[in-house]
Scaffold this motif. Structure first.
Motif, mmCIF file in Angstrom:
data_model
loop_
_atom_site.group_PDB
_atom_site.id
_atom_site.type_symbol
_atom_site.label_atom_id
_atom_site.label_comp_id
_atom_site.label_asym_id
_atom_site.label_seq_id
_atom_site.Cartn_x
_atom_site.Cartn_y
_atom_site.Cartn_z
ATOM 1 N N ALA A 183 0.810 -1.218 0.000
ATOM 2 C CA ALA A 183 0.000 0.000 0.000
ATOM 3 C C ALA A 183 0.844 1.270 0.000
ATOM 4 O O ALA A 183 0.499 2.245 -0.692
ATOM 5 N N GLU A 184 1.918 1.310 0.761
ATOM 6 C CA GLU A 184 2.721 2.530 0.835
ATOM 7 C C GLU A 184 3.368 2.846 -0.511
ATOM 8 O O GLU A 184 3.412 4.002 -0.937
ATOM 9 N N GLU A 185 3.862 1.805 -1.190
ATOM 10 C CA GLU A 185 4.420 2.012 -2.530
ATOM 11 C C GLU A 185 3.327 2.464 -3.493
ATOM 12 O O GLU A 185 3.566 3.321 -4.350
ATOM 13 N N ALA A 186 2.153 1.878 -3.348
ATOM 14 C CA ALA A 186 1.039 2.252 -4.222
ATOM 15 C C ALA A 186 0.686 3.722 -4.043
ATOM 16 O O ALA A 186 0.475 4.448 -5.025
ATOM 17 N N LYS A 187 0.635 4.184 -2.792
ATOM 18 C CA LYS A 187 0.293 5.590 -2.545
ATOM 19 C C LYS A 187 1.329 6.529 -3.141
ATOM 20 O O LYS A 187 0.981 7.591 -3.671
ATOM 21 N N ALA A 188 2.582 6.141 -3.099
ATOM 22 C CA ALA A 188 3.633 6.977 -3.690
ATOM 23 C C ALA A 188 3.463 7.073 -5.199
ATOM 24 O O ALA A 188 3.635 8.150 -5.792
ATOM 25 N N VAL A 189 3.090 5.963 -5.839
ATOM 26 C CA VAL A 189 2.880 5.968 -7.286
ATOM 27 C C VAL A 189 1.631 6.774 -7.633
ATOM 28 O O VAL A 189 1.625 7.547 -8.595
ATOM 29 N N TYR A 190 0.552 6.598 -6.858
ATOM 30 C CA TYR A 190 -0.646 7.407 -7.091
ATOM 31 C C TYR A 190 -0.321 8.896 -6.987
ATOM 32 O O TYR A 190 -0.747 9.698 -7.825
ATOM 33 N N LYS A 191 0.435 9.262 -5.965
ATOM 34 C CA LYS A 191 0.748 10.671 -5.737
ATOM 35 C C LYS A 191 1.507 11.262 -6.913
ATOM 36 O O LYS A 191 1.171 12.350 -7.423
ATOM 37 N N GLU A 192 2.531 10.551 -7.378
ATOM 38 C CA GLU A 192 3.313 11.054 -8.504
ATOM 39 C C GLU A 192 2.491 11.036 -9.794
ATOM 40 O O GLU A 192 2.564 11.959 -10.600
ATOM 41 N N GLY A 193 1.680 9.986 -9.967
ATOM 42 C CA GLY A 193 0.833 9.918 -11.155
ATOM 43 C C GLY A 193 -0.165 11.056 -11.218
ATOM 44 O O GLY A 193 -0.394 11.642 -12.281
ATOM 45 N N LEU A 194 -0.757 11.395 -10.077
ATOM 46 C CA LEU A 194 -1.731 12.490 -10.051
ATOM 47 C C LEU A 194 -1.059 13.849 -10.215
ATOM 48 O O LEU A 194 -1.685 14.794 -10.690
ATOM 49 N N LEU A 243 -7.502 9.006 -9.780
ATOM 50 C CA LEU A 243 -8.205 9.634 -8.664
ATOM 51 C C LEU A 243 -9.092 8.626 -7.936
ATOM 52 O O LEU A 243 -9.078 8.537 -6.706
ATOM 53 N N GLU A 244 -9.849 7.848 -8.707
ATOM 54 C CA GLU A 244 -10.792 6.916 -8.098
ATOM 55 C C GLU A 244 -10.086 5.749 -7.413
ATOM 56 O O GLU A 244 -10.478 5.320 -6.329
ATOM 57 N N SER A 245 -9.042 5.222 -8.060
ATOM 58 C CA SER A 245 -8.324 4.102 -7.457
ATOM 59 C C SER A 245 -7.608 4.528 -6.183
ATOM 60 O O SER A 245 -7.566 3.785 -5.198
ATOM 61 N N CYS A 246 -7.037 5.717 -6.203
ATOM 62 C CA CYS A 246 -6.386 6.239 -5.000
ATOM 63 C C CYS A 246 -7.408 6.425 -3.887
ATOM 64 O O CYS A 246 -7.161 6.085 -2.720
ATOM 65 N N ALA A 247 -8.573 6.943 -4.235
ATOM 66 C CA ALA A 247 -9.636 7.123 -3.247
ATOM 67 C C ALA A 247 -10.046 5.788 -2.644
ATOM 68 O O ALA A 247 -10.275 5.677 -1.434
ATOM 69 N N ALA A 248 -10.123 4.742 -3.482
ATOM 70 C CA ALA A 248 -10.511 3.424 -2.984
ATOM 71 C C ALA A 248 -9.479 2.890 -1.995
ATOM 72 O O ALA A 248 -9.832 2.288 -0.975
ATOM 73 N N LEU A 249 -8.198 3.095 -2.291
ATOM 74 C CA LEU A 249 -7.145 2.641 -1.390
ATOM 75 C C LEU A 249 -7.234 3.348 -0.036
ATOM 76 O O LEU A 249 -7.155 2.720 1.029
ATOM 77 N N LEU A 250 -7.418 4.664 -0.072
ATOM 78 C CA LEU A 250 -7.508 5.427 1.172
ATOM 79 C C LEU A 250 -8.746 5.033 1.971
ATOM 80 O O LEU A 250 -8.725 4.998 3.203
ATOM 81 N N LEU A 251 -9.810 4.725 1.265
ATOM 82 C CA LEU A 251 -11.028 4.282 1.941
ATOM 83 C C LEU A 251 -10.792 2.964 2.669
ATOM 84 O O LEU A 251 -11.261 2.770 3.792
ATOM 85 N N GLU A 265 -10.151 12.569 2.585
ATOM 86 C CA GLU A 265 -9.330 12.649 1.374
ATOM 87 C C GLU A 265 -9.954 11.887 0.207
ATOM 88 O O GLU A 265 -9.970 12.394 -0.920
ATOM 89 N N PRO A 266 -10.504 10.663 0.423
ATOM 90 C CA PRO A 266 -11.197 10.004 -0.688
ATOM 91 C C PRO A 266 -12.336 10.837 -1.237
ATOM 92 O O PRO A 266 -12.536 10.913 -2.454
ATOM 93 N N PRO A 286 -11.458 -4.120 -10.689
ATOM 94 C CA PRO A 286 -12.336 -4.882 -9.794
ATOM 95 C C PRO A 286 -12.369 -4.247 -8.412
ATOM 96 O O PRO A 286 -11.352 -3.894 -7.853
ATOM 97 N N GLY A 287 -13.574 -4.095 -7.879
ATOM 98 C CA GLY A 287 -13.728 -3.522 -6.552
ATOM 99 C C GLY A 287 -13.988 -2.033 -6.555
ATOM 100 O O GLY A 287 -14.351 -1.463 -5.541
ATOM 101 N N ARG A 288 -13.797 -1.357 -7.699
ATOM 102 C CA ARG A 288 -13.979 0.096 -7.755
ATOM 103 C C ARG A 288 -15.409 0.466 -7.416
ATOM 104 O O ARG A 288 -15.662 1.405 -6.675
ATOM 105 N N MET A 289 -16.380 -0.271 -7.978
ATOM 106 C CA MET A 289 -17.773 0.058 -7.724
ATOM 107 C C MET A 289 -18.110 -0.098 -6.250
ATOM 108 O O MET A 289 -18.800 0.733 -5.676
ATOM 109 N N ALA A 290 -17.628 -1.170 -5.642
ATOM 110 C CA ALA A 290 -17.904 -1.385 -4.223
ATOM 111 C C ALA A 290 -17.317 -0.254 -3.390
ATOM 112 O O ALA A 290 -17.927 0.192 -2.415
ATOM 113 N N ALA A 291 -16.137 0.216 -3.766
ATOM 114 C CA ALA A 291 -15.509 1.308 -3.029
ATOM 115 C C ALA A 291 -16.334 2.574 -3.132
ATOM 116 O O ALA A 291 -16.544 3.280 -2.142
ATOM 117 N N LEU A 292 -16.813 2.882 -4.333
ATOM 118 C CA LEU A 292 -17.620 4.086 -4.504
ATOM 119 C C LEU A 292 -18.929 3.989 -3.727
ATOM 120 O O LEU A 292 -19.390 4.975 -3.150
#
Length: 259
Positions: free
Chosen positions: A159-170, A180-188, A195-196, A216-222
């Motif tokens: 997760a920590e590596e993922a957040k770093a990649v999301y941050k730089e990607g955004l 934006l949506e995938s990062c929000a799902a992770l934070l949720l 923040e989500p 997969p899982g994006r809809m459930a997160a939203l």
């Protein structure tokens, strides 16, 4: 209109690759240069996932733009994969091609994408993560490398590596709604709400700009975020209503976003 842009030699098109069972409607996407001028200098290259972009970039004035003309591809549905043994074939061809050209960015991206579509997210992350440092500023699918890498890291428990990649990607692609949506799902998943919510609020005006894939899982997160609206004190009524509607529609449909 596209032909009128004489300085453009080709266009990246958003390909929608349906995966899993046909009835589920799940898909992932990437951008592929499949529309280009009738020029003898522009040719397909590669053993697998043949691409024309590199031959355009080899031109002194070669330019590739983006065209919002989605192409639906059904070759990765489970029935098709079983019928053609496509995954094993693809992996064999990619590995063979990489032995001859180990530095090829398109081949490395193709390899990571194959593992990604198989759900082997740990392997996919290991292949894709180094590409973020070695890829050109924008090979046409750079944003998709960020998305797939971040989601693969997230799904393999990093997760920590993922957040770093999301941050730089955004930072590079602030209007890429999937990031934006995938990062929000992770934070949720980590129990965060504010923040989500703000990330999803940002993506609403960006949705028409670029929406590429569904994970997969994006809809459930939203849906979960929508259900949690009442616990977020900063929500304004209009935004809360819009977010609730998004969650309710997701719960009813259960399908991926369309471009």
């Amino acid at each position: 209109m596209l032909l009128g842009a004489e300085h453009v030699h080709g266009y990246f098109l958003p390909f929608i690759h349906y995966v899993g069972e046909a009835a589920n409607g799940e898909y992932v996407t990437d951008n592929v240069c499949r529309l280009f001028r009738n020029d003898e200098r522009i040719k397909f290259r590669g053993t697998i996932h043949e691409e024309a972009a590199s031959s355009i970039w080899a031109l002194a004035d070669g330019k590739i733009a983006y065209a919002a003309l989605p192409v639906q591809h059904y070759g990765y549905l489970e029935d098709e994969l079983r019928r053609k043994d496509k995954t094993a074939r693809n992996l064999k061809l990619i590995h063979e091609a990489l032995r001859h050209d180990p530095a090829s960015l398109p081949l490395q991206y193709a390899l990571g994408t194959e593992y990604y579509q198989l759900g082997e997210y740990g392997t996919a992350a290991d292949v894709l993560l180094p590409l973020l440092k070695s890829a050109p500023a924008d090979p046409g699918y750079f944003a998709d490398i960020y998305l797939k890498t971040a989601y693969a890291l997230q799904s393999s428990g990093r997760a920590e590596e993922a957040k770093a990649v999301y941050k730089e990607g955004l930072r590079l692609f602030p209007d890429f709604t999937d990031l934006l949506e995938s990062c929000a799902a992770l934070l949720l998943e980590e129990g965060q709400l504010l923040e989500p919510y703000h990330l999803l609020k940002i993506q609403q005006p960006c949705a028409a700009v670029r929406r590429c894939s569904w994970q997969p899982g994006r809809m459930a997160a939203l849906c979960a975020i929508a259900a949690s609206c009442g616990r977020v004190p900063q929500l304004d009524p209009a935004a809360e209503n819009a977010l609730r509607q998004s969650g309710n529609a997701a719960a009813a449909g259960g399908r991926g976003f369309s471009g």
